[in-house]
Enzyme design. Structure first.
Site, PDB file in Angstrom:
ATOM      1  N   ASP A 224       0.860  -1.181   0.000  1.00 49.69           N
ATOM      2  CA  ASP A 224       0.000   0.000   0.000  1.00 49.69           C
ATOM      3  C   ASP A 224       0.902   1.239   0.000  1.00 49.69           C
ATOM      4  O   ASP A 224       2.088   1.153   0.318  1.00 49.69           O
ATOM      5  CB  ASP A 224      -0.888  -0.017   1.247  1.00 49.69           C
ATOM      6  CG  ASP A 224      -1.690   1.252   1.416  1.00 49.69           C
ATOM      7  OD1 ASP A 224      -2.310   1.692   0.430  1.00 49.69           O
ATOM      8  OD2 ASP A 224      -1.684   1.817   2.524  1.00 49.69           O
TER       9      ASP A 224
ATOM     10  N   ASP B  23      -2.143  -0.736   5.868  1.00 48.71           N
ATOM     11  CA  ASP B  23      -2.451  -0.206   7.200  1.00 48.71           C
ATOM     12  C   ASP B  23      -3.907   0.197   7.378  1.00 48.71           C
ATOM     13  O   ASP B  23      -4.343   0.436   8.500  1.00 48.71           O
ATOM     14  CB  ASP B  23      -1.573   1.009   7.503  1.00 48.71           C
ATOM     15  CG  ASP B  23      -1.972   2.228   6.700  1.00 48.71           C
ATOM     16  OD1 ASP B  23      -2.085   3.316   7.280  1.00 48.71           O
ATOM     17  OD2 ASP B  23      -2.185   2.097   5.491  1.00 48.71           O
TER      18      ASP B  23
ATOM     19  N   ASP C  61      -7.384  -1.741   3.118  1.00 44.52           N
ATOM     20  CA  ASP C  61      -6.403  -2.789   2.831  1.00 44.52           C
ATOM     21  C   ASP C  61      -6.816  -4.144   3.397  1.00 44.52           C
ATOM     22  O   ASP C  61      -6.244  -5.173   3.020  1.00 44.52           O
ATOM     23  CB  ASP C  61      -5.033  -2.421   3.416  1.00 44.52           C
ATOM     24  CG  ASP C  61      -4.485  -1.136   2.840  1.00 44.52           C
ATOM     25  OD1 ASP C  61      -4.591  -0.951   1.614  1.00 44.52           O
ATOM     26  OD2 ASP C  61      -3.960  -0.317   3.611  1.00 44.52           O
TER      27      ASP C  61
END
Length: 684
Positions: A342, A560, A564
């Site tokens: 990410d 995080d 996600d």
């Protein structure tokens, strides 16, 4: 000339936290945890009594109670599996424990029971906590919304009662009650929980909004376009649950041969007992030989061959800021051969910062130093001017400007007449001058003079570089432009390089942020071209992971946010960044980087691979001991005490060998492995 304002939530309406509300199952609310704790307590009371020479009646009943409290659940599971014509290690361990007790090794059997009961309790707790986090995600969406009636009424209704076509009113600071489209109003919406974008997004008529996202200072009228059961939040919940349920369970190495080993041991033990009887052997002698065989052939050493290296690796990683949730996860980490990262909060710090200060030469304004030349304000004066206006605001961009001024040690002047308008900007009076900090689009719409043209060029340059541009005006004249962006973590590029070497492939970037910002940050980290996937919703991230896994890759996802979580659940292994990670991401992930040090990700992969190598060594040692003792018992006459000694000796050897990974040197070697991989270009 109209004031130019940029939307800012003021202190009266502070932004709500982005994390998922917590629902936490208490440890002892689980029956498995209560039984395991009871068995452990009984064992810990009985053991010192036995070791200090207390009579058997003092510690024997305690061991018996530990057998019952810790063993009944594995026994039930094993018998259930047996009814389904499978034989699992739970039942085998119970039989081995009872066999150990039958020949006087009561303590060994009790220890085996306690280990299995504790393992089962931890697994049950992990499952319950993940379910808590998934259910808690639904709390992001508000329970009620203001529905606008045709007669002008504004009743408060349950969000689950909203239907497609309804119009709802979203007041400043409220969470949006349904997925829909803006009919009227201008505001900024913090939708980090859905897309992961680090900054609130401007919303106006025609823009899509999502349930559970946080409205800024403007009021919005939103037309509902999806039922509550079909909202993005609800679909995230469904995706996490589906991915968790359908992800093939990865077993420890020894469990992959569990069925054959268990069946083979049972039949072999019966054969060792029955065959000599057919030739007239004494039943006591045959029973003793069979019991000796079962002890020396039992998988205790094999189980310890697997667990201590993995558990030691878990403990070592924990000391260095990585929480690995189970031995299965530690084993899986070493199998990873592809990584998906990410952006916001993972590759980047997740906090916007001022990266550029551009002056507009020719503004001809006094910088306060007594000079009035063509250069206008200097960088510090421009930043201090913007900070003075932004100081009352809680908006992330405002905090970035004020923090930048404080970092430079600049004095922030007082101001008055502060005003803010959603979707436009902020303005205030500083030292008798009207100062506005505004959106470039508004400035260029309202002005076509030379300075505006110069400002447009600067804005275009900043935005092409992935920055958010903010224009500063003084008495209606543009004097400078600030570039604000999320900053790459200092260790991001080195981490990407290490992961590339460890997995023989460049990590991919999966982010909900805009493509330009994603491409810029990815390029700085060493990820380019087709490996950058931007503008993704949670389901898109899952699809990106599944495309990799469809090609036979074992994918590690590092993220995080709530957005996600589905990808973390769907991946072979998921790691969450702990400091700013959402509760859902932390619970769904298989491991957590507690200290937010991205560089520990390749190190824990290298440590896992070291643990897997140690497991193979231990299995060879255990196999040699078991084979030797079994052959001795079958061909010759293995005395029971010697068989127990050999069995326990092999168990101790593999156990101590596995504990080598507890040392800091093991972590340092893992770090060295990543550096060596960088130099050699070969995966470790």
């Amino acid at each position: 000339m109209p004031s130019v304002l940029l939307p800012r939530p003021e202190r009266a309406a502070p932004a709500a936290p982005r994390t998922v509300p917590k629902r936490r199952t208490r440890v002892f609310a689980l029956a498995e945890a209560r039984w395991a704790a009871t068995a452990l307590a009984l064992f810990l009371i009985a053991l010192p009594l036995q070791l200090t020479g207390a009579p058997g009646w003092a510690w024997g009943p305690l061991y018996a109670a530990a057998y019952v409290t810790g063993g009944w659940e594995p026994a039930r599971t094993g018998l259930t599996a047996l009814r389904e014509k499978t034989l699992d290690v739970d039942l085998l361990m119970i039989v081995a424990a009872i066999g150990a007790a039958s020949i006087g090794q009561v303590m060994d059997g009790a220890l085996l029971i306690v280990i299995f009961a504790t393992s089962g309790a931890l697994e049950a707790l992990a499952t319950a906590r993940t379910q808590d986090a998934v259910r808690g995600l639904l709390d992001l969406a508000p329970a009620t919304a203001t529905r606008l009636g045709d007669d002008g009424s504004e009743p408060t209704v349950a969000t689950e009662d909203l239907v497609v076509g309804d119009t709802i009113l979203v007041r400043p600071g409220e969470r949006i009650g349904a997925d829909g489209r803006v009919l009227e109003g201008i505001s900024e919406v913090d939708q980090a929980t859905i897309t992961g974008e680090p900054l609130p997004v401007a919303k106006e008529t025609g823009d899509e909004v999502f349930a559970g996202t946080l409205n800024g200072t403007g009021a919005l009228r939103v037309e509902v376009e999806r039922d509550a059961s079909d909202s993005v939040i609800a679909r995230i919940v469904a995706m996490v649950e589906e991915a968790s349920a359908t992800k093939a369970p990865t077993q420890l190495f020894i469990e992959k041969v569990e069925q054959r080993y268990s069946l083979g041991m049972v039949f072999a033990t019966l054969a060792v007992f029955l065959i000599p009887l057919a030739f007239g052997a004494d039943i006591t002698v045959s029973l003793l030989r069979a019991m000796t065989f079962m002890i020396v052939a039992s998988p205790c050493a094999v189980v310890l061959a697997t667990m201590p290296p993995l558990l030691s690796a878990i403990a070592n990683a924990g000391r260095h800021g990585v929480l690995v949730k189970s031995a299965v996860v530690m084993e899986r980490l070493g199998q990873v051969d592809a990584v998906a990262l990410d952006k916001t909060g993972t590759l980047t710090e997740g906090t916007p910062r001022v990266t550029d200060i551009r002056l507009l030469a020719g503004s001809g304004l006094d910088d306060g130093s007594g000079s009035d030349d063509d250069s206008g304000l200097d960088e510090n004066a421009l930043l201090a001017l913007a900070a003075a206006v932004e100081h009352p605001s809680e908006h992330p961009l405002a905090r970035a400007v004020v923090d930048a001024a404080r970092t430079r040690g600049l004095a922030i002047a007082g101001m008055r007449d502060f005003t803010s308008a959603p979707g436009v900007g902020v303005t205030a009076t500083v030292d008798g001058h009207t100062v506005a900090v505004g959106a470039p689009a508004r400035l260029l719409d309202d002005n076509d003079d030379t300075l505006s043209a110069r400002a447009a060029e600067v804005v275009a340059d900043l935005e092409d570089g992935g920055r958010t541009a903010v224009v500063v005006l003084r008495d209606g004249v543009p004097v400078g432009v600030l570039g604000i962006a999320d900053r790459l973590r200092p260790d991001a590029a080195a981490t990407v390089a290490s992961l590339t070497r460890l997995t023989s492939g460049t990590p991919i970037l999966i982010t909900g942020d805009n493509p330009r910002a994603a491409a810029r940050l990815a390029a700085e980290a060493g990820i380019t071209g087709d490996d950058v996937h931007a503008g993704l919703l949670p389901r898109d991230k899952v699809e990106a992971v599944r495309r990799l896994e469809a090609r036979g890759r074992k994918v590690l996802v590092v993220g995080d946010g709530v957005n996600d979580a589905p990808a973390l659940a769907a991946a072979h292994t998921g790691i969450a960044m702990g400091r700013a990670g959402s509760d859902l991401a932390l619970e769904t992930a298989d491991a957590v980087v507690v200290r937010d040090e991205l560089a520990t990700v390749p190190k824990v992969i290298a440590l896992s691979r070291a643990a897997r190598r140690l497991v193979v060594q231990n299995l060879v040692i255990a196999g040699v001991f078991i084979s030797g003792l079994v052959i001795w018992d079958l061909v010759g006459h293995l005395p029971l005490p010697l068989g127990v000694l050999g069995h326990e000796g092999s168990t101790v050897i593999v156990g101590l060998n596995g504990l080598r990974l507890l040392r800091d040197a093991a972590w340092n070697r893992a770090a060295q492995d990543t550096r060596t991989a960088l130099v050699s270009g070969r995966p470790r």
